[in-house]
Enzyme design. Structure first.
Site, PDB file in Angstrom:
ATOM      1  N   ASP A   1       5.202   1.752  -0.546  1.00 49.27           N
ATOM      2  CA  ASP A   1       6.179   0.669  -0.640  1.00 49.27           C
ATOM      3  C   ASP A   1       5.437  -0.623  -0.951  1.00 49.27           C
ATOM      4  OD1 ASP A   1       8.593  -0.987  -0.183  1.00 49.27           O
ATOM      5  OD2 ASP A   1       9.375   0.794   0.797  1.00 49.27           O
TER       6      ASP A   1
ATOM      7  N   HIS B   1       4.405  -0.898  -4.343  1.00 46.77           N
ATOM      8  CA  HIS B   1       5.512  -1.605  -4.986  1.00 46.77           C
ATOM      9  C   HIS B   1       5.154  -3.076  -5.201  1.00 46.77           C
ATOM     10  CE1 HIS B   1       8.779   1.487  -3.574  1.00 46.77           C
ATOM     11  NE2 HIS B   1       7.813   2.029  -4.289  1.00 46.77           N
TER      12      HIS B   1
END
Length: 472
Positions: free
Chosen positions: A279, A302
């Site tokens: 993430d 991310h």
């Protein structure tokens, strides 16, 4: 005879005085000397009628014997001296709690989890306030129970290690914090874990591995932190945080495993660290300001995200964020600002400088239409984004998406965006030369590659009485 008697009296008195001086001198010598095993014990102190009052111990010890972890210096509290086994199987929670309580009451003390030990503890809150200079030194391996089935029913499933109400605290060492996250990632409620490729609707609580809460002047350094069930490290309501020379790692597809998350936290330095996870590499939530990120390598991840902000029509305030000398590689996003429609507040004074991109899907993105379902509606209010600089951003992008994307609110434009020396080329395939802009105002100080002709000049026309920055 009279003369002889006088001489004897003088000799007797002189002998007594000389002996007394020797006794006093010896007493002083033994008082200052570190007592060895062969030395006689010093005389007990005199008892006064009204002894001075001593402040009460914040962790009173019902056992009057010395603490088992107390060294000669009185500063090192080794958890193995408090009963920790360190075999990776036994529950060492009680030993860590006892070592913490003893160290918390001593200035400049160290809780030591030594090299070679694999220590398993359950969800624990290490709370203060403590005496100044407390250090938690992890040189071995520290880990939680292995998955939800081993997790004690009485323990919180939302967090594992919590450091609460501390000031001037250091968490460091050459050891590893192992999260045992695999069985949490495989829960059917996690994304794409259901039989038809979708997640189930059952509750899906997983623990954040390390949380600092309402603490100031915190240092974290040298550690390896890996395989967290959810966020690896989270700071809530803190001020004065220094993170340096750490490694965070989890598999690329591990869900919700943000590396470092900041919320309502100010004055933060994140330097010289490596984060690879499933993430956000670093995520910055509302209430954060004065954040300095330098020398960080992210990926796969991310990217570095500000947000999401303004969910459920809430107010969000973020300001003074600097990201410099950073590498982002093999990531779904690079530098991202994401807000929900309907929020209020602002994101301002952002500087992204000297950033190297390597095969990044969305290198530069501002998304004010962030939504995690199909039920989001257009709203007239939004978190305002302004004073954002992108300087010397270079590298390669994944051609599945345009490398630059400014999707700003219909009613609250993004303003004062500066682009300088932005050069982004495709990792493979043809150049995508169509950046996206919507209601975004700014300037190009140099030619951007790909060209970004969609930025609007000047400033938007604002209705009289409109407050674009309420409460921030």
């Amino acid at each position: 005879m009279r003369i002889l008697s006088g001489i004897l009296v003088v000799y007797f008195i002189s002998t007594l005085l000389f002996g007394q001086l020797i006794y006093v001198a010896r007493g002083r010598f033994h008082y200052h000397k570190r007592r060895g095993l062969s030395d006689p014990p010093p005389p007990p102190p005199a008892v006064t009628a009204n002894p001075p009052q001593v402040p009460s111990d914040p962790y009173p010890n019902p056992n009057p014997d010395p603490a088992p972890g107390d060294s000669d210096s009185g500063c090192i509290f080794d958890v193995t001296s408090f009963g920790a086994v360190g075999d990776g199987s036994c529950d060492d929670t009680a030993a860590f709690k006892d070592a913490w309580k003893a160290a918390c009451a001593v200035e400049s003390s160290v809780v030591l989890a030594p090299e070679g030990g694999v220590f398993k503890i359950t969800s624990t809150i290490f709370s203060g306030p403590c005496k100044p200079g407390l250090v938690f030194q992890l040189d071995g391996v520290l880990m939680p129970p292995d998955g939800p089935e081993e997790w004690p029913e009485k323990d919180s499933k939302s967090q594992w290690l919590v450091f609460y109400r501390l000031d001037g605290f250091t968490f460091a060492g050459k050891g590893t914090v192992e999260g045992n996250g695999q069985k949490w990632w495989d829960l059917p409620c996690k994304p794409h874990r259901g039989p038809d490729g979708s997640s189930s609707s059952e509750p899906c609580v997983s623990p954040t591995m390390i949380r600092f809460f309402m603490s100031n002047n915190i240092e974290v350094g040298g550690l390896r932190i890996q395989n967290s069930p959810q966020f690896h490290m989270k700071f809530d309501g803190c001020e004065g945080v220094s993170i340096n020379d750490i490694q965070i790692s989890s598999p690329k597809l591990s869900p919700n495993t943000d590396g470092i998350h900041l919320g309502n936290t100010r004055s933060v330095a994140i330097h010289n660290s490596v984060v690879s996870n499933g993430d956000d590499c670093i995520s910055i939530g509302t209430g954060c300001s004065d954040i300095d990120i330098q020398g960080v390598t992210c990926g796969p991840s991310h990217g570095i995200s500000i947000g999401s902000l303004g969910v459920h029509n809430s107010q969000a305030c973020v300001s003074n964020i600097t990201v410099r000398n950073t590498v982002i590689r093999d990531s779904d996003n690079g530098l991202r600002v994401k807000t929900w429609q309907g929020g209020t507040g602002s994101v301002s004074n952002l500087l992204f400088e000297n950033i190297q991109m390597e095969n990044v899907l969305n290198c530069i993105i501002v998304d004010q239409y962030y939504c995690q379902s199909k039920e989001c509606r257009n709203e007239t209010s939004a978190v305002r984004v302004f004073d954002v600089q992108y300087r010397n951003i270079k590298g390669t992008y994944d051609v599945r998406s345009a490398p630059i994307h400014f999707a700003c609110s219909d009613t609250v434009a993004c303003t004062n965006i500066t682009m300088s020396e932005v050069e982004l080329l495709p990792e493979e395939g043809e150049l995508v030369d169509d950046p996206f802009c919507w209601n975004a105002y700014g300037t190009q100080e140099t030619l951007t590659i790909p060209p970004i002709d969609c930025l609007l000049d000047g400033s938007p026309v604002v209705e009289e009485g409109y407050n674009s920055n309420p409460g921030c």
